[in-house]
Design an enzyme around this catalytic site. Structure first.
Site, PDB file in Angstrom:
ATOM      1  N   GLU A 276      10.547  69.988  28.353  1.00 25.28           N
ATOM      2  CA  GLU A 276      11.054  69.465  29.709  1.00 25.28           C
ATOM      3  C   GLU A 276      11.987  68.173  29.425  1.00 25.28           C
ATOM      4  OE1 GLU A 276       8.842  69.364  33.396  1.00 25.28           O
ATOM      5  OE2 GLU A 276       8.039  71.269  32.800  1.00 25.28           O
TER       6      GLU A 276
ATOM      7  N   ASP B 256      11.665  74.185  38.282  1.00 21.46           N
ATOM      8  CA  ASP B 256      11.368  72.466  38.048  1.00 21.46           C
ATOM      9  C   ASP B 256      11.268  71.798  39.432  1.00 21.46           C
ATOM     10  OD1 ASP B 256      10.666  70.634  36.238  1.00 21.46           O
ATOM     11  OD2 ASP B 256      12.570  69.226  36.546  1.00 21.46           O
TER      12      ASP B 256
ATOM     13  N   LYS C  96       1.281  76.771  53.436  1.00 22.00           N
ATOM     14  CA  LYS C  96       2.107  75.761  52.798  1.00 22.00           C
ATOM     15  C   LYS C  96       3.456  76.498  52.434  1.00 22.00           C
ATOM     16  CE  LYS C  96       2.536  73.496  48.474  1.00 22.00           C
ATOM     17  NZ  LYS C  96       2.006  73.336  46.990  1.00 22.00           N
TER      18      LYS C  96
ATOM     19  N   THR D 234       5.480  79.525  33.428  1.00 28.22           N
ATOM     20  CA  THR D 234       4.738  78.084  33.811  1.00 28.22           C
ATOM     21  C   THR D 234       3.486  77.918  33.141  1.00 28.22           C
ATOM     22  OG1 THR D 234       4.308  77.192  35.789  1.00 28.22           O
ATOM     23  CG2 THR D 234       4.060  79.340  35.946  1.00 28.22           C
TER      24      THR D 234
ATOM     25  N   GLY E  63      -1.258  69.114  42.116  1.00 24.91           N
ATOM     26  CA  GLY E  63      -0.562  67.922  42.010  1.00 24.91           C
ATOM     27  C   GLY E  63      -0.489  66.926  43.309  1.00 24.91           C
ATOM     28  N   TYR E  64       0.608  66.735  43.713  1.00 23.52           N
ATOM     29  CA  TYR E  64       0.801  65.786  44.860  1.00 23.52           C
ATOM     30  C   TYR E  64       0.108  66.141  46.402  1.00 23.52           C
ATOM     31  CZ  TYR E  64       3.241  63.015  41.161  1.00 23.52           C
ATOM     32  OH  TYR E  64       3.563  62.543  40.202  1.00 23.52           O
TER      33      TYR E  64
HETATM   34  P1  ITT Z   1       5.726  74.036  34.836  1.00 21.87           P
HETATM   35  O1  ITT Z   1       4.784  74.440  33.687  1.00 21.87           O
HETATM   36  O2  ITT Z   1       6.200  74.935  35.709  1.00 21.87           O
HETATM   37  O3  ITT Z   1       6.769  73.221  34.543  1.00 21.87           O
HETATM   38  P2  ITT Z   1       4.471  71.520  35.855  1.00 21.87           P
HETATM   39  O4  ITT Z   1       3.014  71.419  36.758  1.00 21.87           O
HETATM   40  O5  ITT Z   1       4.715  70.838  34.702  1.00 21.87           O
HETATM   41  O6  ITT Z   1       4.681  73.056  35.630  1.00 21.87           O
HETATM   42  P3  ITT Z   1       6.951  70.654  37.305  1.00 21.87           P
HETATM   43  O7  ITT Z   1       7.324  69.878  36.226  1.00 21.87           O
HETATM   44  O8  ITT Z   1       7.799  71.547  37.931  1.00 21.87           O
HETATM   45  O9  ITT Z   1       5.420  71.403  37.042  1.00 21.87           O
HETATM   46  O10 ITT Z   1       6.330  69.530  38.469  1.00 21.87           O
HETATM   47  C1  ITT Z   1       6.376  68.375  38.180  1.00 21.87           C
HETATM   48  C2  ITT Z   1       5.036  67.647  39.116  1.00 21.87           C
HETATM   49  O11 ITT Z   1       5.102  67.540  40.522  1.00 21.87           O
HETATM   50  C3  ITT Z   1       3.870  68.447  38.559  1.00 21.87           C
HETATM   51  O12 ITT Z   1       2.966  67.208  38.293  1.00 21.87           O
HETATM   52  C4  ITT Z   1       3.347  69.128  39.619  1.00 21.87           C
HETATM   53  O13 ITT Z   1       1.926  68.978  39.739  1.00 21.87           O
HETATM   54  C5  ITT Z   1       4.045  68.253  40.980  1.00 21.87           C
HETATM   55  N1  ITT Z   1       4.486  69.298  41.934  1.00 21.87           N
HETATM   56  C6  ITT Z   1       5.387  70.377  41.923  1.00 21.87           C
HETATM   57  N2  ITT Z   1       5.220  71.137  42.902  1.00 21.87           N
HETATM   58  C7  ITT Z   1       4.308  70.520  43.893  1.00 21.87           C
HETATM   59  C8  ITT Z   1       3.665  71.022  44.975  1.00 21.87           C
HETATM   60  O14 ITT Z   1       4.270  71.898  45.539  1.00 21.87           O
HETATM   61  N3  ITT Z   1       2.664  70.162  45.486  1.00 21.87           N
HETATM   62  C9  ITT Z   1       2.261  69.130  44.599  1.00 21.87           C
HETATM   63  N4  ITT Z   1       2.712  68.875  43.595  1.00 21.87           N
HETATM   64  C10 ITT Z   1       3.769  69.473  43.007  1.00 21.87           C
END
Ligand code: ITT
Length: 183
Positions: A36, A65, A164, A7, A142-143
């Site tokens: 992806e 994912d 969390k 990741t 993220g969110y």
């Molecule tokens: P990888 O390298 O593991 O793919 P990523 O940040 O691209 O990391 P994802 O594609 O799985 O991860 O995530 C999709 C989006 O959703 C990404 O912008 C994350 O920041 C957000 N996200 C995933 N899990 C979250 C969480 O637990 N809380 C807040 N936002 C989350």
């Protein structure tokens, strides 16, 4: 036991490390990157990622994912969560939410466990909740500042990692992975 987590997301790594340390698994982040693909489900994205990584990496690993599916936006951003976060972000989502009164949402996480020469084993976790009216808190990633898990009044960004993990989609999928690894 050492387990590589493929990741680029430090927040995910921290959450997985916190959880899996309970069964003495040392989660080591490896930012190898993988395509992806544009697909209809998180499962497809994760399985494609595993195949890709297995071509050049011969150790045990996990990848994940995840996505945020908002009812009032017909499931958006869903499988496009990463792209949407990097473009319009939390502020953009709150702006879109002005057009709907339905703030229900669900976070989904799919962990894939990859072993050399084997098909991936998947672990799914979901966390229902609501989208807050404003961004709150500075923890997580993220969110997190706009997501309030069901039954709570604070966003994920107002919680510490272990709290969390108790409610989150990732905490649940990791719990299933832990049960599998313990067998
Ligand atoms: P990888 O390298 O593991 O793919 P990523 O940040 O691209 O990391 P994802 O594609 O799985 O991860 O995530 C999709 C989006 O959703 C990404 O912008 C994350 O920041 C957000 N996200 C995933 N899990 C979250 C969480 O637990 N809380 C807040 N936002 C989350």
């Amino acid at each position: 036991m050492k387990l590589y987590f493929i990741t680029g997301n430090k927040g995910k790594q921290m959450e997985a490390k916190e959880k899996l340390s309970k069964i003495n698994i040392d989660v080591v982040q490896k930012n190898l990157g993988y395509p992806e693909i544009q697909a209809d489900s998180l499962e497809e994205v994760a399985c494609y990622g595993v195949k890709h990584i297995q071509e050049s990496f011969d150790k045990l690993f996990i990848l994940e994912d995840a996505g945020l599916f908002i009812d009032g936006l017909k499931g958006f951003p869903g499988v496009y969560s990463a792209y949407v976060f990097h473009t319009i972000g939390c502020k953009g989502i709150l702006k879109l939410m002005e057009k709907t009164s339905n703030r229900k949402a669900v976070f989904r996480s799919i962990f894939a466990y990859g072993q050399p020469g084997e098909k991936p084993v998947l672990f799914i976790g979901e966390c229902p909740g609501t989208i807050s009216e404003t961004e709150k808190g500075s923890n997580g990633f993220g969110y997190d500042p706009i997501f309030i898990p069901g039954g709570k009044t604070r966003t994920f960004a107002e919680m510490q990692t272990n709290e969390k993990n108790n409610y989150s989609h990732r905490g649940k999928s990791l719990e299933k992975l832990m049960n599998f690894l313990e067998q």
